[in-house]
Scaffold this active site. Structure first.
Site, PDB file in Angstrom:
ATOM      1  N   SER A  83       0.669  -1.299   0.034  1.00 20.96           N
ATOM      2  CA  SER A  83      -0.459  -0.217   0.009  1.00 20.96           C
ATOM      3  C   SER A  83       0.942   1.129   0.517  1.00 20.96           C
ATOM      4  O   SER A  83       0.630   2.161  -0.233  1.00 20.96           O
ATOM      5  CB  SER A  83      -0.674  -0.222   1.338  1.00 20.96           C
ATOM      6  OG  SER A  83       0.107   0.309   2.797  1.00 20.96           O
ATOM      7  N   LYS A 112       1.455   5.763   8.356  1.00 19.73           N
ATOM      8  CA  LYS A 112       2.676   6.355   9.472  1.00 19.73           C
ATOM      9  C   LYS A 112       2.381   7.938   9.261  1.00 19.73           C
ATOM     10  O   LYS A 112       3.220   8.598   9.089  1.00 19.73           O
ATOM     11  CB  LYS A 112       3.905   6.239   8.797  1.00 19.73           C
ATOM     12  CG  LYS A 112       4.552   5.989   7.989  1.00 19.73           C
ATOM     13  CD  LYS A 112       5.798   6.028   7.536  1.00 19.73           C
ATOM     14  CE  LYS A 112       6.257   6.496   6.593  1.00 19.73           C
ATOM     15  NZ  LYS A 112       7.461   6.202   5.215  1.00 19.73           N
ATOM     16  N   SER A 115       7.249   4.643  17.633  1.00 19.14           N
ATOM     17  CA  SER A 115       7.753   5.773  18.005  1.00 19.14           C
ATOM     18  C   SER A 115       8.055   6.463  18.925  1.00 19.14           C
ATOM     19  O   SER A 115       7.530   6.449  20.038  1.00 19.14           O
ATOM     20  CB  SER A 115       6.373   6.045  16.375  1.00 19.14           C
ATOM     21  OG  SER A 115       7.255   7.821  16.839  1.00 19.14           O
ATOM     22  N   TYR A 138      -2.196   8.702  14.359  1.00 16.39           N
ATOM     23  CA  TYR A 138      -1.253   7.846  14.372  1.00 16.39           C
ATOM     24  C   TYR A 138      -0.893   7.678  16.033  1.00 16.39           C
ATOM     25  O   TYR A 138      -0.421   6.129  16.063  1.00 16.39           O
ATOM     26  CB  TYR A 138      -0.193   8.269  13.281  1.00 16.39           C
ATOM     27  CG  TYR A 138       1.017   8.012  13.206  1.00 16.39           C
ATOM     28  CD1 TYR A 138       0.807   7.064  12.706  1.00 16.39           C
ATOM     29  CD2 TYR A 138       2.187   8.776  13.469  1.00 16.39           C
ATOM     30  CE1 TYR A 138       2.563   6.047  12.704  1.00 16.39           C
ATOM     31  CE2 TYR A 138       3.639   7.920  13.748  1.00 16.39           C
ATOM     32  CZ  TYR A 138       3.364   6.635  13.293  1.00 16.39           C
ATOM     33  OH  TYR A 138       4.716   6.022  13.325  1.00 16.39           O
ATOM     34  N   LYS A 140       0.572   3.830  17.715  1.00 11.26           N
ATOM     35  CA  LYS A 140       1.267   3.157  17.961  1.00 11.26           C
ATOM     36  C   LYS A 140       1.501   2.914  20.021  1.00 11.26           C
ATOM     37  O   LYS A 140       1.694   1.760  20.488  1.00 11.26           O
ATOM     38  CB  LYS A 140       2.348   4.421  18.421  1.00 11.26           C
ATOM     39  CG  LYS A 140       3.128   4.743  16.847  1.00 11.26           C
ATOM     40  CD  LYS A 140       3.916   3.276  15.865  1.00 11.26           C
ATOM     41  CE  LYS A 140       4.192   3.114  14.445  1.00 11.26           C
ATOM     42  NZ  LYS A 140       3.837   2.058  14.282  1.00 11.26           N
ATOM     43  N   LEU A 189      10.609  16.415   6.436  1.00  9.47           N
ATOM     44  CA  LEU A 189      11.459  17.289   6.260  1.00  9.47           C
ATOM     45  C   LEU A 189      12.838  17.212   5.089  1.00  9.47           C
ATOM     46  O   LEU A 189      13.034  16.667   4.393  1.00  9.47           O
ATOM     47  CB  LEU A 189      12.482  17.572   7.510  1.00  9.47           C
ATOM     48  CG  LEU A 189      13.525  19.075   7.636  1.00  9.47           C
ATOM     49  CD1 LEU A 189      13.142  20.246   6.649  1.00  9.47           C
ATOM     50  CD2 LEU A 189      14.705  19.726   8.389  1.00  9.47           C
TER      51      LEU A 189
HETATM   52  P1  NAD Z   1       6.624   2.646   4.744  1.00  9.24           P
HETATM   53  O1  NAD Z   1       5.262   3.128   4.917  1.00  9.24           O
HETATM   54  O2  NAD Z   1       7.641   2.578   4.203  1.00  9.24           O
HETATM   55  O3  NAD Z   1       6.561   0.775   5.584  1.00  9.24           O
HETATM   56  C1  NAD Z   1       5.342   0.293   5.803  1.00  9.24           C
HETATM   57  C2  NAD Z   1       4.977  -0.864   4.657  1.00  9.24           C
HETATM   58  O4  NAD Z   1       3.675  -1.978   5.564  1.00  9.24           O
HETATM   59  C3  NAD Z   1       4.950  -0.277   3.732  1.00  9.24           C
HETATM   60  O5  NAD Z   1       5.772  -1.424   2.373  1.00  9.24           O
HETATM   61  C4  NAD Z   1       3.835  -0.433   3.751  1.00  9.24           C
HETATM   62  O6  NAD Z   1       2.681  -1.015   2.212  1.00  9.24           O
HETATM   63  C5  NAD Z   1       2.963  -1.835   4.349  1.00  9.24           C
HETATM   64  N1  NAD Z   1       1.645  -1.669   5.400  1.00  9.24           N
HETATM   65  C6  NAD Z   1       0.920  -0.716   5.687  1.00  9.24           C
HETATM   66  N2  NAD Z   1       0.049  -1.637   5.691  1.00  9.24           N
HETATM   67  C7  NAD Z   1       0.086  -2.985   5.873  1.00  9.24           C
HETATM   68  C8  NAD Z   1      -1.159  -4.173   5.854  1.00  9.24           C
HETATM   69  N3  NAD Z   1      -2.384  -4.053   6.808  1.00  9.24           N
HETATM   70  N4  NAD Z   1      -0.278  -5.182   5.086  1.00  9.24           N
HETATM   71  C9  NAD Z   1       0.509  -5.291   4.793  1.00  9.24           C
HETATM   72  N5  NAD Z   1       1.180  -4.408   4.780  1.00  9.24           N
HETATM   73  C10 NAD Z   1       1.266  -2.695   5.306  1.00  9.24           C
HETATM   74  O7  NAD Z   1       7.038   3.372   6.396  1.00  9.24           O
HETATM   75  P2  NAD Z   1       8.295   2.846   7.301  1.00  9.24           P
HETATM   76  O8  NAD Z   1       9.094   4.700   7.270  1.00  9.24           O
HETATM   77  O9  NAD Z   1       9.409   1.670   6.626  1.00  9.24           O
HETATM   78  O10 NAD Z   1       8.391   2.648   8.729  1.00  9.24           O
HETATM   79  C11 NAD Z   1       8.305   1.868   9.429  1.00  9.24           C
HETATM   80  C12 NAD Z   1       7.862   1.402  10.768  1.00  9.24           C
HETATM   81  O11 NAD Z   1       7.925   2.410  11.320  1.00  9.24           O
HETATM   82  C13 NAD Z   1       6.257   1.933  10.793  1.00  9.24           C
HETATM   83  O12 NAD Z   1       5.027   1.379  11.419  1.00  9.24           O
HETATM   84  C14 NAD Z   1       6.297   3.342  11.444  1.00  9.24           C
HETATM   85  O13 NAD Z   1       4.853   3.930  11.771  1.00  9.24           O
HETATM   86  C15 NAD Z   1       7.307   3.439  12.358  1.00  9.24           C
HETATM   87  N6  NAD Z   1       7.420   4.133  12.550  1.00  9.24           N
HETATM   88  C16 NAD Z   1       8.353   4.751  11.449  1.00  9.24           C
HETATM   89  C17 NAD Z   1       9.192   6.259  11.676  1.00  9.24           C
HETATM   90  C18 NAD Z   1       9.412   7.152  10.070  1.00  9.24           C
HETATM   91  O14 NAD Z   1      10.066   8.010  10.142  1.00  9.24           O
HETATM   92  N7  NAD Z   1       9.929   6.303   8.783  1.00  9.24           N
HETATM   93  C19 NAD Z   1       9.194   6.759  12.576  1.00  9.24           C
HETATM   94  C20 NAD Z   1       8.704   6.017  13.733  1.00  9.24           C
HETATM   95  C21 NAD Z   1       8.121   4.628  13.328  1.00  9.24           C
HETATM   96  N1  UFG Z   2      10.259  20.591   8.622  1.00 17.01           N
HETATM   97  C1  UFG Z   2       9.537  21.694   7.925  1.00 17.01           C
HETATM   98  N2  UFG Z   2       9.477  21.740   7.010  1.00 17.01           N
HETATM   99  C2  UFG Z   2       9.201  20.721   6.682  1.00 17.01           C
HETATM  100  C3  UFG Z   2       9.146  19.579   7.175  1.00 17.01           C
HETATM  101  C4  UFG Z   2       9.620  19.713   8.853  1.00 17.01           C
HETATM  102  O1  UFG Z   2      10.843  22.769   8.180  1.00 17.01           O
HETATM  103  O2  UFG Z   2       8.910  20.628   5.123  1.00 17.01           O
HETATM  104  C5  UFG Z   2      10.655  20.643  10.601  1.00 17.01           C
HETATM  105  C6  UFG Z   2       8.954  20.499  11.210  1.00 17.01           C
HETATM  106  O3  UFG Z   2       8.818  21.707  11.733  1.00 17.01           O
HETATM  107  C7  UFG Z   2      10.077  19.914  12.402  1.00 17.01           C
HETATM  108  C8  UFG Z   2      11.661  19.015  11.696  1.00 17.01           C
HETATM  109  O4  UFG Z   2      11.387  19.988  10.677  1.00 17.01           O
HETATM  110  O5  UFG Z   2      10.946  21.442  13.339  1.00 17.01           O
HETATM  111  C9  UFG Z   2      11.836  17.419  11.094  1.00 17.01           C
HETATM  112  O6  UFG Z   2       9.770  17.527  11.134  1.00 17.01           O
HETATM  113  P1  UFG Z   2       9.472  16.316  10.949  1.00 17.01           P
HETATM  114  O7  UFG Z   2       7.903  16.150  10.031  1.00 17.01           O
HETATM  115  O8  UFG Z   2      11.007  15.062   9.412  1.00 17.01           O
HETATM  116  O9  UFG Z   2       9.402  15.079  12.177  1.00 17.01           O
HETATM  117  P2  UFG Z   2       9.163  15.094  12.952  1.00 17.01           P
HETATM  118  O10 UFG Z   2       9.467  15.150  14.419  1.00 17.01           O
HETATM  119  O11 UFG Z   2       8.101  16.348  12.871  1.00 17.01           O
HETATM  120  O12 UFG Z   2       8.057  13.913  12.645  1.00 17.01           O
HETATM  121  C10 UFG Z   2       8.177  12.540  12.504  1.00 17.01           C
HETATM  122  C11 UFG Z   2       7.251  11.494  12.530  1.00 17.01           C
HETATM  123  C12 UFG Z   2       6.295  11.195  13.249  1.00 17.01           C
HETATM  124  C13 UFG Z   2       6.943  10.538  14.334  1.00 17.01           C
HETATM  125  C14 UFG Z   2       8.347  11.652  14.747  1.00 17.01           C
HETATM  126  C15 UFG Z   2       8.474  10.948  15.829  1.00 17.01           C
HETATM  127  O13 UFG Z   2       6.716  11.973  11.207  1.00 17.01           O
HETATM  128  O14 UFG Z   2       5.554  10.224  12.849  1.00 17.01           O
HETATM  129  O15 UFG Z   2       8.818  11.763  13.815  1.00 17.01           O
HETATM  130  O16 UFG Z   2       9.544   9.919  14.823  1.00 17.01           O
HETATM  131  F1  UFG Z   2       6.401  10.257  15.220  1.00 17.01           F
END
Ligand code: NAD
Ligand code: UFG
Length: 338
Positions: A34, A84, A124, A147, A151, A198
């Site tokens: 997805s 996410k 997270s 979201y 978690k 970002l």
């Molecule tokens: P991502 O979207 O790249 O990977 C998630 C994967 O899960 C995708 O490949 C998607 O197709 C699959 N998926 C979603 N729903 C599904 C379902 N119902 N069944 C089967 N597959 C499904 O995201 P990511 O950045 O790799 O994040 C991985 C995990 O880490 C997520 O749970 C996310 O919430 C968590 N996380 C991510 C971040 C971040 O900044 N990337 C930060 C904190 C936590």
């Molecule tokens: N920011 C900008 N411009 C943008 C995007 C972000 O100035 O276009 C700033 C934000 O205000 C923040 C910093 O860049 O100060 C980081 O922003 P991100 O959106 O990259 O990251 P966050 O820390 O806000 O949030 C991310 C994920 C959340 C997760 C969190 C902690 O989006 O889902 O990290 O893991 F919960």
């Protein structure tokens, strides 16, 4: 070890699959694609010279999940699959609870059905809400959007499950801000549409796909007025999962562990890092604060070191140069791949 990786085609999952395969683990991936493409797994196979046992299955499809479990017979599960996007979760809360929470319930039930009770879950730092840094695992929880609440709810479900049956071993990994890409430039983050976060936004400005970055607030109480976060190289994060899987037996029941560097970087410091790595200018404009943002967030990563023997090794320059290599080699992500 036989490891089942849910969401293994995604950003963090694909990097973790590389590390697992490279050390000889047998990897089965469940992903509904997805938010990802199968091409990422083809590249994982190319990088490691090993095969991924891939099943396009949705976690909400319980019979499908049971079929894969029965064939793969995993010893441990690493559970990345989930939606996410914070903004989307505010607009579609039920979809987030259904996919993330109900999907996880299916997963742990399907695991129990084959006698597998070793789980590493992607939590997270968002579960700390507006807590004050450095954030320790004992800090009060307080998610501020659907979201983040999924978690938090999944963490609570895991704690209840482990309390009900000591055979469960669960590591709840609270990631801070994963960025960067595999140093080969073959796999990386591939956001669909306009990036929310970002680093992918800055990269798309540097590569010329977007005209400028909007900096959400230049009047925060920080040295340069912009928000500070704990950016963490995705390869370090992937290795944190291997450390967690290896230490499951020594963890008591269900344990939450921060994965972060413990260092804060401002928006403008990250912009400078990408400019150094790319040799491109990243034009930016001050913009109003984004609702729900905090000024400063970074981890206390002591527990990860104590329990897992894990610390982040890669710094901002590696994060930016590896991310840039991925971006410049794949300006349209995996979509352009044959
Ligand atoms: P991502 O979207 O790249 O990977 C998630 C994967 O899960 C995708 O490949 C998607 O197709 C699959 N998926 C979603 N729903 C599904 C379902 N119902 N069944 C089967 N597959 C499904 O995201 P990511 O950045 O790799 O994040 C991985 C995990 O880490 C997520 O749970 C996310 O919430 C968590 N996380 C991510 C971040 C971040 O900044 N990337 C930060 C904190 C936590
Ligand atoms: N920011 C900008 N411009 C943008 C995007 C972000 O100035 O276009 C700033 C934000 O205000 C923040 C910093 O860049 O100060 C980081 O922003 P991100 O959106 O990259 O990251 P966050 O820390 O806000 O949030 C991310 C994920 C959340 C997760 C969190 C902690 O989006 O889902 O990290 O893991 F919960």
């Amino acid at each position: 070890m036989r490891i089942l990786v849910t969401g293994g085609a995604g950003y963090i999952g694909s990097h973790t699959c590389v590390e697992l395969l490279a050390r000889g683990d047998a990897v089965t991936v469940i992903d509904n694609l997805s938010n990802s493409r199968e091409e990422s797994l083809r590249r994982v196979e190319g990088l490691t010279g090993r095969e991924v046992d891939f099943h396009r299955v949705d976690l909400l499809d319980r019979p499908g999940l049971d079929r894969v479990m029965a064939i793969a017979q995993p010893e441990s599960v690493i559970h990345f699959a989930g939606l996410k996007a914070v903004g989307e979760s505010v607009r579609e809360p039920l979809r987030y609870h259904q996919n993330n929470v109900a999907g996880t319930l299916h997963l742990v039930e399907a695991m129990a059905a084959i006698g597998c009770r070793r789980l590493v879950f992607s939590s997270s730092a968002t579960v700390y809400g507006h807590g004050a840094p450095p954030l320790r695992e004992a800090a009060p929880l307080g998610a501020t959007n659907p979201y983040g609440k999924t978690k938090w709810i999944i963490e609570e479900i895991c704690r209840d499950l482990a309390a009900s049956d000591p055979a469960w071993r669960i590591a709840l990994l609270r990631y801070f801000n994963p960025v960067g890409a595999h140093p080969s430039g073959q796999i990386g983050e591939d956001p669909q549409g306009l990036p929310n976060n970002l680093m992918p936004y800055v990269l798309q400005v540097a590569v010329g796909r977007l005209p400028h970055l909007n900096v959400f607030g230049t009047d925060w109480p920080t040295p340069d007025g912009t928000g500070i976060r704990d950016y963490l190289h995705v390869v370090d994060l992937a290795r944190g999962h291997l450390a967690a899987v290896d230490h499951l037996d020594r963890l008591a029941g269900c344990v939450a562990i921060n994965l972060g560097t413990g260092r804060g970087t401002s928006v403008l410091e990250l912009v400078s890092g990408v400019e150094r790595a790319s040799g491109k200018r990243v034009p930016w404009q001050p913009s109003s604060r984004r609702s729900g943002d905090v000024a400063v967030s970074f981890a206390d990563p002591t527990l990860a070191k104590e329990l897992l023997g894990w610390t982040a090794e890669l710094g901002l320059d590696a994060m930016c140069s590896d991310a840039w290599r991925w971006q410049v080699g794949n300006p349209r992500g995996f979509a352009a791949a044959p």
